[in-house]
Design a protein around this motif. Structure first.
Motif, PDB file in Angstrom:
ATOM      1  N   PHE A 230      -4.540   3.288 -10.068  1.00 24.43           N
ATOM      2  CA  PHE A 230      -3.902   2.993  -8.794  1.00 24.43           C
ATOM      3  C   PHE A 230      -4.926   2.788  -7.671  1.00 24.43           C
ATOM      4  O   PHE A 230      -4.541   2.630  -6.517  1.00 24.43           O
ATOM      5  CB  PHE A 230      -2.956   4.119  -8.394  1.00 24.43           C
ATOM      6  CG  PHE A 230      -1.660   4.125  -9.159  1.00 24.43           C
ATOM      7  CD1 PHE A 230      -0.886   2.990  -9.245  1.00 24.43           C
ATOM      8  CD2 PHE A 230      -1.227   5.280  -9.785  1.00 24.43           C
ATOM      9  CE1 PHE A 230       0.305   2.997  -9.945  1.00 24.43           C
ATOM     10  CE2 PHE A 230      -0.031   5.295 -10.497  1.00 24.43           C
ATOM     11  CZ  PHE A 230       0.730   4.148 -10.575  1.00 24.43           C
TER      12      PHE A 230
ATOM     13  N   LEU B  68      -4.517  -0.392  -5.491  1.00 22.74           N
ATOM     14  CA  LEU B  68      -3.488  -0.299  -4.457  1.00 22.74           C
ATOM     15  C   LEU B  68      -3.960   0.588  -3.301  1.00 22.74           C
ATOM     16  O   LEU B  68      -3.664   0.316  -2.138  1.00 22.74           O
ATOM     17  CB  LEU B  68      -2.202   0.274  -5.058  1.00 22.74           C
ATOM     18  CG  LEU B  68      -1.474  -0.618  -6.074  1.00 22.74           C
ATOM     19  CD1 LEU B  68      -0.299   0.127  -6.682  1.00 22.74           C
ATOM     20  CD2 LEU B  68      -0.998  -1.903  -5.418  1.00 22.74           C
TER      21      LEU B  68
ATOM     22  N   LEU C  90      -6.148  -1.549  -1.245  1.00 16.88           N
ATOM     23  CA  LEU C  90      -5.369  -2.565  -0.522  1.00 16.88           C
ATOM     24  C   LEU C  90      -4.836  -2.023   0.797  1.00 16.88           C
ATOM     25  O   LEU C  90      -4.794  -2.743   1.808  1.00 16.88           O
ATOM     26  CB  LEU C  90      -4.216  -3.040  -1.410  1.00 16.88           C
ATOM     27  CG  LEU C  90      -3.262  -4.073  -0.809  1.00 16.88           C
ATOM     28  CD1 LEU C  90      -3.991  -5.381  -0.542  1.00 16.88           C
ATOM     29  CD2 LEU C  90      -2.074  -4.303  -1.732  1.00 16.88           C
TER      30      LEU C  90
ATOM     31  N   ALA D 175       2.408  -1.679   0.933  1.00 15.04           N
ATOM     32  CA  ALA D 175       2.865  -0.675  -0.028  1.00 15.04           C
ATOM     33  C   ALA D 175       4.030  -1.153  -0.881  1.00 15.04           C
ATOM     34  O   ALA D 175       4.199  -0.679  -2.012  1.00 15.04           O
ATOM     35  CB  ALA D 175       3.262   0.603   0.703  1.00 15.04           C
TER      36      ALA D 175
ATOM     37  N   PRO E  87       2.836  -5.506  -3.657  1.00 10.64           N
ATOM     38  CA  PRO E  87       2.943  -5.062  -5.059  1.00 10.64           C
ATOM     39  C   PRO E  87       4.254  -5.477  -5.714  1.00 10.64           C
ATOM     40  O   PRO E  87       4.285  -5.800  -6.908  1.00 10.64           O
ATOM     41  CB  PRO E  87       2.842  -3.534  -4.946  1.00 10.64           C
ATOM     42  CG  PRO E  87       2.169  -3.270  -3.643  1.00 10.64           C
ATOM     43  CD  PRO E  87       2.633  -4.360  -2.746  1.00 10.64           C
TER      44      PRO E  87
END
Length: 265
Positions: free
Chosen positions: A86, A89, A92, A107, A111
């Motif tokens: 993860f 992410l 990001l 969030a 994705p």
């Protein structure tokens, strides 16, 4: 009896007369180019998946994930990080277009579109070509996704000293302490709960993430009373709120528990 005598034939309008049993096509004329999805192609997919899963399980057994110490909300130096899969992410959400007032975009929206597109890919791309250079859009998106995931993962982990992080967050194994049966009907235990001692030192007095255990101490009654009123170390003063008689009951309770633990050693 003649053949068929006494028999009636009934037709069902729901079954078309020209319906034929499904038979896979003969792909012998196109060796290596295409094959039946069931069972040829699907069986290969299952075999590859099984090899990957077995290899991954062997890797986790040989190199298990390291555990960290109990979470401490008062430790401001701790750097929380998600699991490695993860991290992209996590990285990001550091960029302006995906953080602060755009948090929902980073969030959920981005994705969601990425994983939704991956899920719907077999339904959206129905082309007959399988060669990558004949499918530039699908191939380009796949390469772009791989580059983005690997780059974001690298950026998230490159600035972390993993050895130092692991060293500073080793699990703190509890000390070997004798098992003591706590008498919860004792008036001192009621005071122990009322003054929130249980929140830090635990219901069985063995301690927790924010405070040490009270079993195994060498303090006497007077010392315990002084600590409850004036504090010690990270424990602030004036934690105990009650009368002198109640303070005595609390100290006697803690001392009695330690005496019981000493007898059981």
């Amino acid at each position: 009896m003649k053949r068929g005598k006494g028999m009636k034939f009934v037709g069902d309008s729901r079954v078309t007369a020209d319906k034929k049993k499904f038979i896979p096509k003969d792909y012998s004329e196109f060796p290596g180019r295409t094959e039946a999805f069931w069972p040829n192609y699907l069986l290969k997919e299952w075999l590859v998946g099984a090899v990957f899963i077995i290899g991954f399980l062997c890797l986790t057994i040989a190199h298990p994930a390291p555990l960290e110490k109990m979470a401490d909300p008062t430790d401001t130096s701790y750097l929380p990080l998600p699991d490695w899969y993860f991290l992209f992410l996590y990285q990001l959400l550091k960029y302006k277009f995906a953080s602060a007032q755009f948090f929902v975009l980073g969030a959920i929206v981005i994705p969601g579109l990425a994983f939704g597109g991956l899920l719907l890919a077999p339904f959206l791309d129905r082309g007959k070509e399988r060669r990558p250079h004949k499918r530039p859009i699908a191939t380009g998106l796949m390469i772009l996704s791989f580059i983005a995931v690997f780059w974001l993962t690298y950026e998230a982990s490159a600035h972390v000293d993993w050895e130092e992080k692991a060293e500073n967050n080793k699990p703190e194994l509890p000390d070997d302490q004798p098992t003591v049966e706590i008498d919860e009907s004792d008036p001192g235990y009621a005071l122990y709960e009322e003054n929130s001692c249980i929140n830090c030192h635990g219901g069985d007095l063995t301690g927790g993430g924010a405070a040490p255990g009270l079993i195994g101490m060498e303090h006497g009654v007077d010392e315990i009373k002084d600590i409850a009123v004036n504090g010690v170390g990270q424990m602030p003063a004036d934690q105990f709120q009650g009368t002198e008689e109640e303070l005595q009951q609390l100290a006697d309770f803690i001392v009695s528990v330690n005496e019981q633990a000493a007898e059981e050693e």
